[in-house]
Design an enzyme around this catalytic site. Sequence first.
Site, PDB file in Angstrom:
ATOM      1  N   LYS A 117      49.169  31.099  -9.741  1.00 31.49           N
ATOM      2  CA  LYS A 117      49.044  31.634  -8.366  1.00 31.49           C
ATOM      3  C   LYS A 117      47.912  30.923  -7.624  1.00 31.49           C
ATOM      4  CE  LYS A 117      45.142  34.132  -8.786  1.00 31.49           C
ATOM      5  NZ  LYS A 117      43.961  34.079  -7.911  1.00 31.49           N
ATOM      6  N   THR A 127      46.418  36.495  -3.298  1.00 31.64           N
ATOM      7  CA  THR A 127      45.673  35.243  -3.149  1.00 31.64           C
ATOM      8  C   THR A 127      46.225  34.394  -2.008  1.00 31.64           C
ATOM      9  OG1 THR A 127      45.382  35.407  -5.528  1.00 31.64           O
ATOM     10  CG2 THR A 127      44.615  33.404  -4.526  1.00 31.64           C
TER      11      THR A 127
HETATM   12  O1  LIG Z   1      41.833  35.804  -8.494  1.00 32.55           O
HETATM   13  C1  LIG Z   1      41.468  36.289  -7.455  1.00 32.55           C
HETATM   14  C2  LIG Z   1      42.062  37.503  -6.890  1.00 32.55           C
HETATM   15  O2  LIG Z   1      42.887  38.148  -7.803  1.00 32.55           O
HETATM   16  C3  LIG Z   1      40.442  35.608  -6.658  1.00 32.55           C
HETATM   17  O3  LIG Z   1      41.055  34.605  -5.962  1.00 32.55           O
HETATM   18  P1  LIG Z   1      40.232  33.316  -5.523  1.00 32.55           P
HETATM   19  O4  LIG Z   1      39.660  32.721  -6.784  1.00 32.55           O
HETATM   20  O5  LIG Z   1      41.204  32.452  -4.828  1.00 32.55           O
HETATM   21  O6  LIG Z   1      39.134  33.803  -4.616  1.00 32.55           O
END
Ligand SMILES: O=C(CO)COP(=O)(O)O
Length: 326
Positions: free
Chosen positions: A187, A244
Amino acid sequence: MSVAVVGGGAWGTALAAVAARAGHVNLLLRDPAVAEAINAQRSNPAYLPGIALPATIRAVLDPALALRGAEVVLLVTPAQTLRAVCRTLLPALPGDAALVLCAKGIERDTGLFASAVVEAELPGRPIAVLSGPSFAADVAAGLPTAVTLAARDAALADALARRLSGPAFRIYAGTDVLGVEAGGALKNVLAIAAGASAGLGLGASAQAALVTRGFVELSRLGEALGADPRTLMGLSGLGDLVLTCSGTQSRNFAYGLALGRGDDVAALKLAEGVFSAAIAARLARERGIEAPIIEAVAGILDGSLPVADAVAALLARPLKREFETA
Ligand SMILES: O=C(CO)COP(=O)(O)O
Ligand SMILES: NC(=O)C1=CN([C@@H]2O[C@H](COP(=O)(O)OP(=O)(O)OC[C@H]3O[C@@H](n4cnc5c(N)ncnc54)[C@H](OP(=O)(O)O)[C@@H]3O)[C@@H](O)[C@H]2O)C=CC1
């Protein structure tokens, strides 16, 4: 169960804050200034500014001190550091401590997910993985959040889920370790694509198409790697993809946004998808899985594909059925 957390960044601090509501938690980190701020001011201004932390977190710089007597150890440093961190911890790690792996990434030199890296470095340890839609700032602020924790040993997963859950932090237990890891790592790559689409101003319809077709790639590759499709449809797959890809609170989305706008990315925060994209594309290729969005992100990141050309290449793909019918 006494808990230690390794890594005093945003996510390690947030998880320590939840676990510390049910008892004392040692938080192992390496920056004395951050340790001082946590212990003296009950805050982590470097990674979670403005959030008050429980007094039951003790920030510690020495692994032996941090891990003494720990029954559960959360590893919360970036995915590419996990192997080295395991080697550093080994002399101080209690033999029977359960390890909960919280990074979301694929080791880029080997194509291994976190559980395989840790099994290689610390063989025979009880291992679980924790992943799902959860921004550190939300969790640390006590906002409602739900994630998945998987261990091959179902009883261990249940016990860890009970210990690490909080009043608003709900952990669903499971046994599909690989499925949880695959969703969490892939993701991030797809969120870079979603951010780039936003940065190029392609609109909300393009965004929805990218997330949906991105999920098809996540599912195809995840299943080819051995994931249970139900896990990929769950919190740690679809759930985290949706979160995300939803905006700039995600560092991966913010990274893609900057790429799409042509901005400098050098000073941006950790974006794990940057390190996982090329190896994810390779894993797909090796298995004969079509993953054009993941391929595009890998090409943009290695400089071989200008962002605008990536969009043109995706749009030029031959039309086909959305899915094959029996
Ligand atoms: O894993 C995350 C939310 O579940 C955090 O996402 P980011 O690392 O893109 O900030
Ligand atoms: N932030 C979030 O919302 C979420 C993050 N995650 C995942 O958790 C993992 C960690 O992310 P996050 O905490 O946000 O990252 P941050 O960038 O906020 O913090 C990283 C932490 O890891 C430490 N660190 C980095 N390299 C090493 C190393 N080689 N040895 C020891 N410690 C090291 C840093 O220490 P130092 O300060 O000294 O550099 C810092 O404490 C990532 O895989 C991320 O995808 C998962 C869910 C949510």
